[in-house]
Write an enzyme that holds these catalytic residues in place. Structure first.
Site, mmCIF file in Angstrom:
data_model
loop_
_atom_site.group_PDB
_atom_site.id
_atom_site.type_symbol
_atom_site.label_atom_id
_atom_site.label_comp_id
_atom_site.label_asym_id
_atom_site.label_seq_id
_atom_site.Cartn_x
_atom_site.Cartn_y
_atom_site.Cartn_z
ATOM 1 N N ASP A 100 -7.783 7.378 9.708
ATOM 2 C CA ASP A 100 -8.702 6.335 9.253
ATOM 3 C C ASP A 100 -8.784 5.217 10.285
ATOM 4 O O ASP A 100 -9.653 4.359 10.206
ATOM 5 C CB ASP A 100 -8.204 5.776 7.916
ATOM 6 C CG ASP A 100 -9.218 4.858 7.239
ATOM 7 O OD1 ASP A 100 -10.389 5.263 7.111
ATOM 8 O OD2 ASP A 100 -8.835 3.736 6.845
ATOM 9 N N ILE A 144 0.825 -1.207 0.000
ATOM 10 C CA ILE A 144 0.000 0.000 0.000
ATOM 11 C C ILE A 144 0.864 1.264 0.000
ATOM 12 O O ILE A 144 0.671 2.168 -0.809
ATOM 13 C CB ILE A 144 -0.948 -0.001 1.222
ATOM 14 C CG1 ILE A 144 -1.882 -1.218 1.162
ATOM 15 C CG2 ILE A 144 -1.750 1.286 1.289
ATOM 16 C CD1 ILE A 144 -2.531 -1.572 2.484
ATOM 17 N N ARG A 159 -2.751 1.316 11.577
ATOM 18 C CA ARG A 159 -3.512 0.835 12.724
ATOM 19 C C ARG A 159 -3.412 1.854 13.853
ATOM 20 O O ARG A 159 -2.418 2.578 13.960
ATOM 21 C CB ARG A 159 -2.974 -0.526 13.201
ATOM 22 C CG ARG A 159 -3.361 -1.699 12.291
ATOM 23 C CD ARG A 159 -4.867 -1.981 12.324
ATOM 24 N NE ARG A 159 -5.282 -3.112 11.491
ATOM 25 C CZ ARG A 159 -5.767 -3.005 10.255
ATOM 26 N NH1 ARG A 159 -5.866 -1.829 9.678
ATOM 27 N NH2 ARG A 159 -6.143 -4.087 9.597
ATOM 28 N N GLU A 203 -12.096 1.342 18.053
ATOM 29 C CA GLU A 203 -13.055 1.555 16.965
ATOM 30 C C GLU A 203 -14.341 0.809 17.292
ATOM 31 O O GLU A 203 -14.275 -0.319 17.761
ATOM 32 C CB GLU A 203 -12.471 1.054 15.647
ATOM 33 C CG GLU A 203 -11.260 1.879 15.208
ATOM 34 C CD GLU A 203 -10.635 1.388 13.901
ATOM 35 O OE1 GLU A 203 -11.280 0.612 13.164
ATOM 36 O OE2 GLU A 203 -9.509 1.783 13.627
ATOM 37 N N HIS A 257 -12.574 4.329 9.274
ATOM 38 C CA HIS A 257 -11.903 3.093 8.810
ATOM 39 C C HIS A 257 -12.551 2.547 7.530
ATOM 40 O O HIS A 257 -12.921 1.359 7.467
ATOM 41 C CB HIS A 257 -11.898 2.015 9.911
ATOM 42 C CG HIS A 257 -10.751 1.054 9.748
ATOM 43 N ND1 HIS A 257 -10.174 0.373 10.785
ATOM 44 C CD2 HIS A 257 -10.061 0.666 8.634
ATOM 45 C CE1 HIS A 257 -9.194 -0.401 10.335
ATOM 46 N NE2 HIS A 257 -9.110 -0.233 9.024
#
Lengths: 314, 314
Positions: free
Chosen positions: A250, A146, A226, A255, A274
């Site tokens: 994000d 990524i 993360r 979460e 996210h």
């Protein structure tokens, strides 16, 4: 051979699969049941439904295909002990995630949030400071599949890229590489500091107060890896002290992000729930990774694409 | 040699210029006066302050350097008759404008407007449809300096580009070229229809009802050229009839856009108040184009960069 999908792909994606592998018994069923798990040779899952308890029922299970990149929620120890092969869709997120990150960066540089607000007021105004992405410098924490894709796109915009990983070893689309222990020296150069690091022991609270203190005052800090990367209190302090220009997040320590978190309302913080990897093409892509592996598996081969090392967490 | 700037560059940009060209008398003065115009050999202007009337005073004037791309407001006929050379900063807008266009496209694909609204409500929700830019097709009306730069960036995102100009002649970063008279056949292929066309007789109302009718229902239509491209009533009808997915408009038939224009409030319309070319680096770049031309001019040469043909309007 019985393959158990714990989610239901769209009809137009499911049918060609069933047709192509007619020797396989496919079960598509949203929500995992121990009954089906007992019969399955292969499980295809998003990785959030398996746990130590239900894994005990999976006595025939030899291969878990995880249609996701993170595996924090999987019962790693039990899977390792049972010798179950795990492979995932590493790299599947790279296109939507890199597009999301570029979207956020460009939106900030070109003042889109401001523009949307002006429009709501039907107010024609040109009084806004817009800057350019071109000729800036980005530091990318975790230049893997990524991160490198983000680097590739940033290069197209004329951005200098500094990659940062544990070893400092070369990574694609990075002009310069530094190791984690040289991070503090590299940070002052970056207009954008962007993490796509996975959750491991080493990445937990990797960024500390001192790191934010040396960032440029107008730096855009982005966490798309993360939430363990930084203690949220440390981040909030840095934002309040204007040590950075923007934070685009994000991922979070917890979460969903608590309704009363200051991050929702702090100026110059963007909360992305996210969703940066979400895409209408996700399942299509997962199956395109799954199919060649299934061909190999049916031939008795185990050198599948993206086999995971659960002991390292990625 | 007297050079009259009708705007005032920042001190840090002005000083090196004055120093480098010590043989020149520079005047920097916001707002044009006929008194200064009478004395000027060269005028550096954004192009909006010259008109037929005040040009009569500019008896010594031989060269107008326009720090802008459009020249609609300049007294073309009078300038041509007087034989005054005009050069501009063609291409200066390409970086900020291409970044703005990519910002808007990616923001829509990755649901940023939705995300900002969720954040205001402190609401963690993943219920949004996000798509990808990758593998889509863009039709670029006017693949000149700016359009080609957009094409270059779109290529990096894996987008197919169709260029469209009067002749259909090749342009950089366009996979396919079509001429204006083949536009109707090309439009149904495009996920993004983007214009950066200048204002000329030929581009006025180039897009008609029939063109919007053949576009994809989810197409993003972007006008970043000039407002004359389409009758706003035609555009509004197409949006209301859901013939296109999104309209992102940086230019309008009348600017500023009237407070009561339906474009402000129609869903899926983004109003950008003609700021896509704005950049904190604008004057810096203009001077970087001006300087080499000034060197030539002082040597008696007239083959400057970006000499304009005012009879054609660009």
């Amino acid at each position: 051979m019985r393959i158990y999908f714990t989610f239901e792909p769209r009809q137009d994606l499911r049918e060609p699969l069933v047709e192509e592998f007619s020797q396989v018994d496919f079960v598509f069923q949203s929500g995992l049941t121990t009954e089906e798990l007992q019969k399955a040779d292969v499980v295809v899952t998003y990785g959030e439904d398996l746990n130590e308890e239900n894994l005990q029922y999976a006595t025939k299970l030899k291969w878990i295909f995880v249609a996701s990149a993170g595996v924090e929620k999987m019962p790693a120890q039990a899977i390792i002990e049972r010798g179950i092969l795990v492979s995932n869709v590493r790299g599947i997120h790279k296109t939507p995630m890199a597009e999301s990150m570029l979207a956020h960066i460009l939106a900030i540089k070109r003042a889109l949030p401001w523009m949307y607000e002006q429009q709501k007021k039907c107010e024609w105004s040109k009084k806004v400071k817009q800057t350019e992405l071109c000729d800036s410098t980005a530091l990318i924490l975790g230049p893997g599949a990524i991160g490198s894709e983000v680097g590739r796109l940033l290069h197209a915009f004329g951005v200098q890229t500094i990659g940062c990983n544990r070893s400092g070893q070369k990574a694609p689309h990075m002009d310069v590489m530094v190791s984690f222990d040289k991070l503090l020296e590299a940070l002052p150069k970056a207009d954008i500091v962007l993490s796509v690091l996975p959750k491991t022991r080493e990445t937990t609270h990797l960024l500390k107060e001192e790191h934010f203190k040396v960032m440029k005052k107008n730096a855009i800090f982005m966490n798309f890896g993360r939430g363990n990367l930084v203690d949220e209190q440390v981040l909030i302090r840095a934002i309040k002290a204007d040590e950075i220009g923007y934070a685009v997040l994000d991922v979070f320590e917890q979460e969903p992000l608590a309704e009363n978190s200051p991050l929702w309302t702090l100026p110059n913080v963007i909360v992305s729930p996210h969703v940066s990897s979400h895409s209408s093409r996700y399942v299509e892509r997962s199956l395109n990774i799954f199919k060649p592996s299934l061909v190999k598996w049916l031939d008795g081969e185990t050198d599948l694409e993206n086999v995971m090392d659960l002991s390292r967490g990625y």
